[in-house]
Write a protein that holds these residues in place. Structure first.
Motif, PDB file in Angstrom:
ATOM      1  N   VAL A 284       0.823  -1.219   0.000  1.00  0.00           N
ATOM      2  CA  VAL A 284       0.000   0.000   0.000  1.00  0.00           C
ATOM      3  C   VAL A 284       0.853   1.263   0.000  1.00  0.00           C
ATOM      4  CG1 VAL A 284      -1.755   1.314   1.235  1.00  0.00           C
ATOM      5  CG2 VAL A 284      -1.951  -1.178   1.074  1.00  0.00           C
ATOM      6  N   PRO A 285       1.809   1.423   0.942  1.00  0.00           N
ATOM      7  CA  PRO A 285       2.637   2.627   0.874  1.00  0.00           C
ATOM      8  C   PRO A 285       3.494   2.693  -0.385  1.00  0.00           C
ATOM      9  CG  PRO A 285       3.455   1.126   2.568  1.00  0.00           C
ATOM     10  CD  PRO A 285       2.122   0.607   2.137  1.00  0.00           C
ATOM     11  N   ALA A 286       3.894   1.528  -0.927  1.00  0.00           N
ATOM     12  CA  ALA A 286       4.681   1.530  -2.171  1.00  0.00           C
ATOM     13  C   ALA A 286       3.875   2.141  -3.314  1.00  0.00           C
ATOM     14  CB  ALA A 286       5.114   0.111  -2.517  1.00  0.00           C
ATOM     15  N   LEU A 287       2.592   1.803  -3.400  1.00  0.00           N
ATOM     16  CA  LEU A 287       1.723   2.380  -4.428  1.00  0.00           C
ATOM     17  C   LEU A 287       1.549   3.886  -4.231  1.00  0.00           C
ATOM     18  CD1 LEU A 287      -1.042  -0.394  -4.566  1.00  0.00           C
ATOM     19  CD2 LEU A 287       0.481   0.237  -6.449  1.00  0.00           C
ATOM     20  N   LEU A 288       1.338   4.291  -2.980  1.00  0.00           N
ATOM     21  CA  LEU A 288       1.135   5.706  -2.685  1.00  0.00           C
ATOM     22  C   LEU A 288       2.393   6.520  -2.971  1.00  0.00           C
ATOM     23  CD1 LEU A 288      -0.861   5.372   0.675  1.00  0.00           C
ATOM     24  CD2 LEU A 288      -1.777   5.996  -1.576  1.00  0.00           C
ATOM     25  N   TYR A 289       3.544   5.993  -2.587  1.00  0.00           N
ATOM     26  CA  TYR A 289       4.798   6.716  -2.830  1.00  0.00           C
ATOM     27  C   TYR A 289       5.135   6.763  -4.321  1.00  0.00           C
ATOM     28  CZ  TYR A 289       6.021   7.143   2.109  1.00  0.00           C
ATOM     29  OH  TYR A 289       6.036   7.484   3.431  1.00  0.00           O
ATOM     30  N   ALA A 290       4.802   5.711  -5.065  1.00  0.00           N
ATOM     31  CA  ALA A 290       5.030   5.729  -6.508  1.00  0.00           C
ATOM     32  C   ALA A 290       4.238   6.854  -7.165  1.00  0.00           C
ATOM     33  CB  ALA A 290       4.642   4.377  -7.121  1.00  0.00           C
ATOM     34  N   LEU A 291       2.974   6.992  -6.762  1.00  0.00           N
ATOM     35  CA  LEU A 291       2.140   8.076  -7.278  1.00  0.00           C
ATOM     36  C   LEU A 291       2.705   9.434  -6.902  1.00  0.00           C
ATOM     37  CD1 LEU A 291      -0.456   9.267  -8.514  1.00  0.00           C
ATOM     38  CD2 LEU A 291      -1.594   8.835  -6.313  1.00  0.00           C
ATOM     39  N   ASN A 292       3.073   9.592  -5.647  1.00  0.00           N
ATOM     40  CA  ASN A 292       3.537  10.891  -5.172  1.00  0.00           C
ATOM     41  C   ASN A 292       4.902  11.281  -5.728  1.00  0.00           C
ATOM     42  OD1 ASN A 292       1.642  12.271  -3.648  1.00  0.00           O
ATOM     43  ND2 ASN A 292       3.052  12.515  -1.936  1.00  0.00           N
ATOM     44  N   ASN A 293       5.810  10.314  -5.845  1.00  0.00           N
ATOM     45  CA  ASN A 293       7.146  10.623  -6.348  1.00  0.00           C
ATOM     46  C   ASN A 293       7.117  11.049  -7.812  1.00  0.00           C
ATOM     47  OD1 ASN A 293       8.326  10.046  -3.879  1.00  0.00           O
ATOM     48  ND2 ASN A 293       8.731   7.904  -4.398  1.00  0.00           N
ATOM     49  N   ASN A 294       6.234  10.461  -8.599  1.00  0.00           N
ATOM     50  CA  ASN A 294       6.085  10.891  -9.986  1.00  0.00           C
ATOM     51  C   ASN A 294       5.394  12.249 -10.068  1.00  0.00           C
ATOM     52  OD1 ASN A 294       6.830   8.658 -12.188  1.00  0.00           O
ATOM     53  ND2 ASN A 294       6.085   7.595 -10.365  1.00  0.00           N
ATOM     54  N   LEU A 295       4.392  12.448  -9.207  1.00  0.00           N
ATOM     55  CA  LEU A 295       3.676  13.713  -9.190  1.00  0.00           C
ATOM     56  C   LEU A 295       4.594  14.860  -8.784  1.00  0.00           C
ATOM     57  CD1 LEU A 295       0.905  15.106  -9.466  1.00  0.00           C
ATOM     58  CD2 LEU A 295       0.477  14.558  -7.057  1.00  0.00           C
ATOM     59  N   ALA A 296       5.506  14.597  -7.851  1.00  0.00           N
ATOM     60  CA  ALA A 296       6.414  15.639  -7.360  1.00  0.00           C
ATOM     61  C   ALA A 296       7.284  16.211  -8.466  1.00  0.00           C
ATOM     62  CB  ALA A 296       7.288  15.078  -6.242  1.00  0.00           C
ATOM     63  N   VAL A 297       7.642  15.387  -9.436  1.00  0.00           N
ATOM     64  CA  VAL A 297       8.476  15.867 -10.558  1.00  0.00           C
ATOM     65  C   VAL A 297       7.727  16.901 -11.378  1.00  0.00           C
ATOM     66  CG1 VAL A 297       9.651  15.203 -12.681  1.00  0.00           C
ATOM     67  CG2 VAL A 297       9.808  13.730 -10.660  1.00  0.00           C
ATOM     68  N   TYR A 298       6.481  16.592 -11.739  1.00  0.00           N
ATOM     69  CA  TYR A 298       5.711  17.488 -12.611  1.00  0.00           C
ATOM     70  C   TYR A 298       5.198  18.721 -11.884  1.00  0.00           C
ATOM     71  CZ  TYR A 298       5.956  13.577 -15.827  1.00  0.00           C
ATOM     72  OH  TYR A 298       6.417  12.589 -16.642  1.00  0.00           O
ATOM     73  N   ILE A 299       5.102  18.654 -10.559  1.00  0.00           N
ATOM     74  CA  ILE A 299       4.708  19.827  -9.786  1.00  0.00           C
ATOM     75  C   ILE A 299       5.725  20.948  -9.965  1.00  0.00           C
ATOM     76  CG2 ILE A 299       4.525  20.709  -7.419  1.00  0.00           C
ATOM     77  CD1 ILE A 299       3.088  18.196  -6.643  1.00  0.00           C
ATOM     78  N   GLN A 300       6.997  20.580 -10.122  1.00  0.00           N
ATOM     79  CA  GLN A 300       8.054  21.592 -10.236  1.00  0.00           C
ATOM     80  C   GLN A 300       7.845  22.517 -11.424  1.00  0.00           C
ATOM     81  OE1 GLN A 300       9.920  21.515  -7.544  1.00  0.00           O
ATOM     82  NE2 GLN A 300       8.910  19.580  -7.009  1.00  0.00           N
ATOM     83  N   LEU A 301       7.142  22.037 -12.444  1.00  0.00           N
ATOM     84  CA  LEU A 301       6.899  22.850 -13.642  1.00  0.00           C
ATOM     85  C   LEU A 301       5.765  23.840 -13.438  1.00  0.00           C
ATOM     86  CD1 LEU A 301       7.143  20.032 -16.356  1.00  0.00           C
ATOM     87  CD2 LEU A 301       8.962  21.545 -15.507  1.00  0.00           C
ATOM     88  N   GLN A 302       5.061  23.735 -12.333  1.00  0.00           N
ATOM     89  CA  GLN A 302       3.885  24.573 -12.088  1.00  0.00           C
ATOM     90  C   GLN A 302       4.111  25.634 -11.011  1.00  0.00           C
ATOM     91  OE1 GLN A 302       1.400  24.040 -14.194  1.00  0.00           O
ATOM     92  NE2 GLN A 302       2.471  22.247 -15.020  1.00  0.00           N
ATOM     93  N   MET A 303       5.299  25.665 -10.398  1.00  0.00           N
ATOM     94  CA  MET A 303       5.570  26.632  -9.336  1.00  0.00           C
ATOM     95  C   MET A 303       7.069  26.738  -9.121  1.00  0.00           C
ATOM     96  SD  MET A 303       4.289  24.302  -6.098  1.00  0.00           S
ATOM     97  CE  MET A 303       2.823  23.806  -7.012  1.00  0.00           C
TER      98      MET A 303
END
Length: 391
Positions: free
Chosen positions: A160-179
């Motif tokens: 469960v945490p592996a799935l959540l961290y996979a989602l968040n770690n990928n999301l964190a990369v693309y967030i950098q382009l928005q702020m």
């Protein structure tokens, strides 16, 4: 042994007549004292239980730097202990690593885009974490003469945490382009809000009125920073993103999702780590990263098939800074696991706040970031909220 002797002598004080029998009936003294003497106190029982627990091969190893204790009244497992000096050292290193993430990603931007696949970067990071965790666990495995593993049901908990961290770690990369980097770190403190609420719901941790008030102050910090950033983004769409405080509407939605998932992942991970207190932290990390590698490998394959050239080049667009980012994130991830095992998610959030200040300073020095009144106001709100929450 010495602990058992202390335990028996403590009972003997409550039953001196049995102590005198010990010299004449040495072989039966322990049994007789148990049947006639007073019941041992809670502190004695816990001391004896802890000593047996530490030596029992079935319960797993307990590191010399830590110990697992049981509350005598509630029976709830308390947080393990870590050497304070070592903990402070890891806290400082973790702060440096956490603050460097957004700086490194912005330094690698090419025409407003990331030159490498987020899934490939996260996959290699998870594999590096797995390699380091197993390397750190090998001395313990040699000492035990075996690899200590939980039951299959216990191991599946790490999926469960592996799935959540996979989602968040990928999301964190693309967030950098928005702020910008500083805004990312300030709004990242909204994790405190989601973590506190989820702590209350999942781990049943009660919050005081002051703590609830601190969450509203933290929310005000997010509103202040977002309002100032949205104004700059709307008025100047072609601004240099790393040098100007800004956030896009999409970025606001992404950071909200990021903080929610991050809070859930952190609380659940802490729950799993402390649910198996006797299991070595490096083995626990390894189990988490095994699932992390599997999930991110699948994500990479899906992303690669979706590209126009269907390239499966894992290192496409990688530079020296990419490898620095991977190594720093691998070390940082393991440090976060240690903090959640031996302290709590709240300690981790202190690290996040310290990284916020450091990231702002680095952004001013490297990108010549221009700060505004909204940012300073949100910074004050975050510091006040942290103080209130931990009063």
């Amino acid at each position: 042994n010495s602990i058992s002797q202390v335990f028996l002598l403590s009972n003997a004080k409550n039953c001196p007549q049995r102590l005198s029998m010990k010299s004449s009936q040495e072989q039966n003294s322990d049994t007789e004292m148990s049947s006639v003497c007073m019941e041992p106190s809670d502190s004695q029982r816990n001391l004896h239980h802890h000593h047996l627990h530490k030596q029992s091969p079935e319960s797993g190893p307990v590191s010399s730097a830590s110990a697992t204790l049981t509350d005598s009244n509630s029976g709830v497992v308390k947080e393990p202990y870590m050497n304070p000096v070592l903990f402070k050292f890891l806290f400082v290193v973790g702060t440096l690593v956490y603050s460097s993430y957004t700086i490194l990603v912005h330094l690698m931007e090419v025409d407003g885009a990331i030159p490498w696949s987020s899934s490939s970067m996260v996959l290699i990071t998870e594999f590096t974490k797995l390699f380091l965790s197993l390397g750190l666990y090998l001395p313990e495995a040699r000492r035990l003469g075996r690899f200590e593993l939980p039951s299959p049901r216990g191991a599946v908990l790490y999926l469960v945490p592996a799935l959540l961290y996979a989602l968040n770690n990928n999301l964190a990369v693309y967030i950098q382009l928005q702020m910008d980097p500083a805004t990312y770190q300030v709004l990242g403190n909204l994790k405190i809000l989601t973590t506190a609420v989820l702590f209350r719901l999942i781990i049943k941790k009660p919050l005081s009125q002051i703590q609830w008030a601190s969450l509203f102050v933290l929310f005000a910090a997010g509103v202040s920073n977002s309002w100032g950033g949205l104004q700059r983004s709307t008025g100047a769409p072609d601004i240099n993103k790393a040098s100007t405080l800004h956030i896009t509407p999409l970025g606001l939605f992404m950071i909200s999702a990021y903080c929610t998932v991050s809070g859930l992942a952190g609380v659940y991970t802490e729950y799993v780590l402390k649910k198996q207190p006797a299991l070595n932290i490096n083995m626990q990390n390894a189990l988490l990263y095994v699932f992390g590698v599997a999930v991110n490998l699948l994500t990479f394959v899906v992303q690669a098939r979706g590209r126009s050239d269907s390239s499966f080049d894992l290192f496409r667009g990688f530079t020296f800074l990419t490898w620095v980012l991977i190594l720093s994130q691998a070390i940082g991830g393991m440090i976060m696991g240690v903090i959640m095992k031996f302290a709590s998610n709240i300690s981790k959030l202190f690290l996040v706040s310290a990284a916020m200040v450091l990231t702002t300073i680095l952004s001013v020095l490297i990108f010549h970031l221009q700060l505004n009144i909204y940012f300073f106001l949100s910074l004050v709100f975050v510091v006040v909220a942290q103080y209130m929450y931990n009063m």
